[in-house]
Design a protein around this motif. Structure first.
Motif, PDB file in Angstrom:
ATOM      1  N   TYR A 139       0.845  -1.198   0.000  1.00 43.12           N
ATOM      2  CA  TYR A 139       0.000   0.000   0.000  1.00 43.12           C
ATOM      3  C   TYR A 139       0.874   1.240   0.000  1.00 43.12           C
ATOM      4  CZ  TYR A 139       1.142   0.099   4.977  1.00 43.12           C
ATOM      5  OH  TYR A 139       1.806   0.124   6.169  1.00 43.12           O
ATOM      6  N   GLN A 140       0.231   2.346  -0.259  1.00 43.88           N
ATOM      7  CA  GLN A 140       0.932   3.621  -0.230  1.00 43.88           C
ATOM      8  C   GLN A 140       0.351   4.431   0.923  1.00 43.88           C
ATOM      9  OE1 GLN A 140       0.581   5.923  -3.808  1.00 43.88           O
ATOM     10  NE2 GLN A 140       2.681   6.593  -3.638  1.00 43.88           N
ATOM     11  N   PHE A 141       1.223   4.893   1.830  1.00 45.59           N
ATOM     12  CA  PHE A 141       0.794   5.694   2.970  1.00 45.59           C
ATOM     13  C   PHE A 141       1.494   7.033   2.900  1.00 45.59           C
ATOM     14  CE2 PHE A 141       1.114   6.912   7.539  1.00 45.59           C
ATOM     15  CZ  PHE A 141      -0.240   7.085   7.758  1.00 45.59           C
TER      16      PHE A 141
ATOM     17  N   PHE B 286     -10.063   5.229   4.670  1.00 41.53           N
ATOM     18  CA  PHE B 286      -8.610   5.053   4.656  1.00 41.53           C
ATOM     19  C   PHE B 286      -7.940   5.970   3.640  1.00 41.53           C
ATOM     20  CE2 PHE B 286      -9.364   1.712   7.527  1.00 41.53           C
ATOM     21  CZ  PHE B 286      -8.158   1.451   8.153  1.00 41.53           C
ATOM     22  N   ARG B 287      -8.630   6.301   2.577  1.00 44.61           N
ATOM     23  CA  ARG B 287      -8.096   7.275   1.617  1.00 44.61           C
ATOM     24  C   ARG B 287      -7.917   8.628   2.298  1.00 44.61           C
ATOM     25  NH1 ARG B 287     -11.987   6.912  -2.213  1.00 44.61           N
ATOM     26  NH2 ARG B 287     -11.229   4.854  -2.745  1.00 44.61           N
ATOM     27  N   LYS B 288      -8.857   8.995   3.158  1.00 51.27           N
ATOM     28  CA  LYS B 288      -8.750  10.257   3.904  1.00 51.27           C
ATOM     29  C   LYS B 288      -7.582  10.229   4.891  1.00 51.27           C
ATOM     30  CE  LYS B 288     -13.596  11.546   3.632  1.00 51.27           C
ATOM     31  NZ  LYS B 288     -14.861  11.720   4.373  1.00 51.27           N
ATOM     32  N   LEU B 289      -7.265   9.045   5.387  1.00 59.29           N
ATOM     33  CA  LEU B 289      -6.120   8.901   6.298  1.00 59.29           C
ATOM     34  C   LEU B 289      -4.785   8.906   5.550  1.00 59.29           C
ATOM     35  CD1 LEU B 289      -7.391   6.118   8.741  1.00 59.29           C
ATOM     36  CD2 LEU B 289      -7.238   8.571   9.179  1.00 59.29           C
TER      37      LEU B 289
ATOM     38  N   GLN C 297      -3.848   2.724  -2.876  1.00 58.28           N
ATOM     39  CA  GLN C 297      -3.266   1.652  -3.692  1.00 58.28           C
ATOM     40  C   GLN C 297      -3.031   0.379  -2.881  1.00 58.28           C
ATOM     41  OE1 GLN C 297       0.201   3.240  -5.607  1.00 58.28           O
ATOM     42  NE2 GLN C 297      -0.934   4.871  -6.606  1.00 58.28           N
ATOM     43  N   ILE C 298      -4.054  -0.103  -2.223  1.00 59.70           N
ATOM     44  CA  ILE C 298      -3.946  -1.302  -1.396  1.00 59.70           C
ATOM     45  C   ILE C 298      -4.081  -2.540  -2.275  1.00 59.70           C
ATOM     46  CG2 ILE C 298      -4.963  -2.598   0.506  1.00 59.70           C
ATOM     47  CD1 ILE C 298      -6.110   0.100   1.520  1.00 59.70           C
ATOM     48  N   THR C 299      -3.076  -3.414  -2.210  1.00 60.34           N
ATOM     49  CA  THR C 299      -3.152  -4.699  -2.902  1.00 60.34           C
ATOM     50  C   THR C 299      -2.677  -5.792  -1.952  1.00 60.34           C
ATOM     51  OG1 THR C 299      -0.942  -4.410  -3.836  1.00 60.34           O
ATOM     52  CG2 THR C 299      -2.787  -3.761  -5.217  1.00 60.34           C
ATOM     53  N   ILE C 300      -3.292  -6.952  -2.068  1.00 60.17           N
ATOM     54  CA  ILE C 300      -2.892  -8.096  -1.243  1.00 60.17           C
ATOM     55  C   ILE C 300      -2.479  -9.219  -2.182  1.00 60.17           C
ATOM     56  CG2 ILE C 300      -5.263  -8.954  -1.061  1.00 60.17           C
ATOM     57  CD1 ILE C 300      -4.492  -9.890   1.816  1.00 60.17           C
TER      58      ILE C 300
END
Length: 81
Positions: free
Chosen positions: A7-9, A67-70, A74-77
């Protein structure tokens, strides 16, 4: 079999391990890794669950938007090899 979450944080690419026995969802795993407080998220999620009557699409969209607001995008598992 082990899984990984990529993911991208806050515009920084990250990757963590994931196991169903340790976390309720991929969002819980990310929050734990980034030390995010999910108290407000849980409260709103419970309210939405009561209103939407198990509408999975609505719940998924809510989680993704929250979670986008946080700053998590780009969440991938994927399976760990």
């Amino acid at each position: 079999m082990a899984f990984r979450i990529r993911y991208q944080f806050r515009k920084q690419q990250k990757e963590i391990g994931y196991a169903n026995d340790k976390h309720h969802s991929i969002y819980d795993a990310i929050a734990s890794a980034e030390k995010l407080d999910l108290t407000e998220f849980r409260r709103m999620e419970d309210q939405l669950a009561n209103i939407s009557r198990n509408d999975r699409k609505t719940m998924k969209e809510f989680r993704e938007e929250y979670f986008r607001k946080l700053g998590v995008t780009q969440i991938t598992i994927f399976r760990d090899e």
